[in-house]
Design a protein around this motif. Structure first.
Motif, PDB file in Angstrom:
ATOM      1  N   PRO A 159      -5.296  -2.518  -2.048  1.00 35.58           N
ATOM      2  CA  PRO A 159      -5.166  -2.150  -0.420  1.00 35.58           C
ATOM      3  C   PRO A 159      -3.567  -1.468  -0.272  1.00 35.58           C
ATOM      4  O   PRO A 159      -2.786  -2.404  -1.123  1.00 35.58           O
ATOM      5  N   LEU A 160      -3.438  -0.644   0.564  1.00 35.23           N
ATOM      6  CA  LEU A 160      -2.130  -0.193   0.844  1.00 35.23           C
ATOM      7  C   LEU A 160      -1.098  -1.023   0.955  1.00 35.23           C
ATOM      8  O   LEU A 160       0.055  -1.286   0.624  1.00 35.23           O
ATOM      9  N   ASP A 173       2.350   9.360   2.813  1.00 38.47           N
ATOM     10  CA  ASP A 173       3.850   9.240   3.394  1.00 38.47           C
ATOM     11  C   ASP A 173       3.728   7.588   3.533  1.00 38.47           C
ATOM     12  O   ASP A 173       3.146   7.105   4.328  1.00 38.47           O
ATOM     13  N   ASP A 174       4.490   7.107   2.497  1.00 30.75           N
ATOM     14  CA  ASP A 174       4.687   5.572   2.391  1.00 30.75           C
ATOM     15  C   ASP A 174       5.169   4.997   3.594  1.00 30.75           C
ATOM     16  O   ASP A 174       4.712   3.844   4.006  1.00 30.75           O
ATOM     17  N   ASP A 175       5.911   5.440   4.428  1.00 27.87           N
ATOM     18  CA  ASP A 175       6.526   4.862   5.444  1.00 27.87           C
ATOM     19  C   ASP A 175       5.604   4.861   6.480  1.00 27.87           C
ATOM     20  O   ASP A 175       5.989   3.923   7.370  1.00 27.87           O
ATOM     21  N   ARG A 176       4.700   5.813   6.684  1.00 22.50           N
ATOM     22  CA  ARG A 176       3.944   5.859   7.891  1.00 22.50           C
ATOM     23  C   ARG A 176       2.539   5.333   7.674  1.00 22.50           C
ATOM     24  O   ARG A 176       1.771   4.831   8.689  1.00 22.50           O
ATOM     25  N   ALA A 177       2.294   5.106   6.305  1.00 22.68           N
ATOM     26  CA  ALA A 177       0.925   4.535   6.282  1.00 22.68           C
ATOM     27  C   ALA A 177       0.783   3.147   6.277  1.00 22.68           C
ATOM     28  O   ALA A 177       1.947   2.473   6.455  1.00 22.68           O
ATOM     29  N   GLN A 178      -0.037   2.620   7.059  1.00 23.75           N
ATOM     30  CA  GLN A 178      -0.347   1.296   7.327  1.00 23.75           C
ATOM     31  C   GLN A 178      -1.537   0.557   6.693  1.00 23.75           C
ATOM     32  O   GLN A 178      -2.666   1.208   6.609  1.00 23.75           O
ATOM     33  N   GLY A 179      -1.465  -0.784   6.821  1.00 28.72           N
ATOM     34  CA  GLY A 179      -2.498  -1.583   6.510  1.00 28.72           C
ATOM     35  C   GLY A 179      -2.745  -2.801   7.335  1.00 28.72           C
ATOM     36  O   GLY A 179      -1.632  -3.312   7.791  1.00 28.72           O
ATOM     37  N   PHE A 180      -3.834  -3.058   7.643  1.00 31.46           N
ATOM     38  CA  PHE A 180      -4.085  -4.048   8.689  1.00 31.46           C
ATOM     39  C   PHE A 180      -5.033  -5.114   8.073  1.00 31.46           C
ATOM     40  O   PHE A 180      -6.174  -4.663   7.501  1.00 31.46           O
TER      41      PHE A 180
END
Length: 392
Positions: free
Chosen positions: A139-140, A234-241
């Motif tokens: 996962p991210l 975009d690593d800065d904007r990508a999100q994992g929940f």
């Protein structure tokens, strides 16, 4: 170094999906394990070898990467029938769970013992030595936390052994697994690769390649939202929940048990009830077909609202996004609810894969494309002594 064989393995929270060799073998194993004893009782032991090995996976797993070593497990379908079956819990990290490794090693061993691979790997009596070049993912959230490096390093440089105990056709065989190379990819990036490129990494979706895209991958325990622009994540904007469908499936399973006295073996059974083509959202109660629509709709609609909230928040921070693709097994379960919400609320440009298999197998397919490309570029001959396929 002996011959190496390509493996692309997605250890999903619902099930493991694996693609091996020249795509000639696929595996889909429920991500359920249960501790067991060495001589598990079998009715009709003399007929054992006439059964499907995937329905009776019974193994002892040895690896320095495991926290609990040399443990005997039922894996997959066989484990779902056990009272002590375990599935990954919400909040757990895939990269840090023994269960992830047990599934991974078992899938590779199931490929290695096939008769078709007798000329690929060396076999000394009942011991097979198998080398793999592995493409897999995390996962991210875990990749952003740097857990991919530790996950990879604990697998490389060691020998991992799977011994088949009371398993149809393979009883008594041992497989020693070694990795020539391992590539661990962030799941969101892998989904994008699968959307826009074929198996030779030629672009097949030019309309999408330069768009600003969100990919919302809904899994069992987590959700990744990858933000794609300029053909990269975009690593800065990508999100994992830490929000997946497993908790909702457990809630449905428990409410069915309390209301109807029906015990479902695993989350997989709940998914089957929700997604089957005929008699969807129905179960059998004392031989009578009974609707559980009220339970499934309430719980899944509530989860869809939470998933939609995630989409809305990420889209607001990336206002020039052109489309969001929902992928993963969770999106198959929630598709109708998310479409209903979107139509009545914001009306975002969203899309799903009507082919459910494509959505569920998306990660494994992407890992296969990426690891095959790595092998081609490094000119590593794959199984059966074949030369790598040239890029077109």
């Amino acid at each position: 170094m002996g011959k190496t064989r390509i493996a692309a393995v997605d250890v999903g929270n619902d099930s493991l999906k694996g693609i091996f060799g020249k795509m000639e073998y696929e595996l889909n194993i429920p991500n359920v394990i249960a501790r067991d004893i060495e001589d598990r009782p079998v009715i009709g032991i003399e007929e054992l070898d006439s059964k499907d090995p995937l329905e009776g996976i019974h193994v002892k797993v040895h690896s320095p990467a495991l926290k609990e070593n040399n443990v005997i497990y039922r894996v997959g379908e066989l484990a779902t029938k056990s009272d002590n079956a375990t599935e990954l819990d919400p909040g757990s990290s895939k990269s840090e769970e023994d269960q992830t490794l047990v599934l991974l090693f078992t899938s590779l061993a199931l490929d290695a013992v096939r008769e078709e691979n007798a000329k690929v790997f060396t076999r000394n009596q009942n011991v097979i030595d198998a080398n793999y070049t592995l493409g897999t993912g995390l996962p991210l959230r875990e990749v952003k936390e740097g857990k991919d490096a530790g996950y990879r390093s604990q697998l490389l440089g060691s020998v991992h052994q799977v011994e088949f105990l009371v398993t149809p056709k393979y009883q008594g065989l041992k497989v020693n697994l070694k990795f020539d190379e391992i590539k661990v990819y962030p799941e969101g990036f892998a989904a994008f690769i699968n959307l826009v490129m074929d198996n030779d990494l030629n672009i097949i979706n030019r309309d999408l390649i330069d768009k600003r895209v969100l990919i919302q991958d809904i899994g069992g325990l987590s959700t990744d939202i990858a933000v794609i622009k300029n053909r990269t994540v975009d690593d800065d904007r990508a999100q994992g929940f830490n929000l997946g469908v497993s908790e909702a499936l457990e809630q449905i399973r428990e409410e069915i048990r309390v209301k109807y006295g029906v015990e479902l073996d695993s989350r997989r059974d709940v998914v089957d009830i929700i997604t089957k083509k005929h008699d969807r959202n129905h179960i059998m109660v004392k031989g009578s077909r009974t609707s559980v629509h009220d339970i499934t709709d309430r719980i899944l609609f509530d989860l869809a609202k939470k998933q939609y909230r995630l989409l809305r928040n990420v889209w607001q921070k990336n206002s020039q996004t052109e489309i969001c693709y929902f992928v993963g097994g969770g999106s198959v379960v929630l598709k109708d609810y998310l479409k209903t919400l979107n139509n009545s609320l914001d009306g975002y440009n969203i899309d799903f894969f009507e082919d459910e298999k494509e959505s569920i197998w998306m990660m494994a397919n992407a890992y296969y494309k990426l690891i095959s490309d790595y092998v081609r570029k490094n000119n590593k001959p794959e199984d059966k002594g074949k030369k790598p396929v040239e890029s077109k």
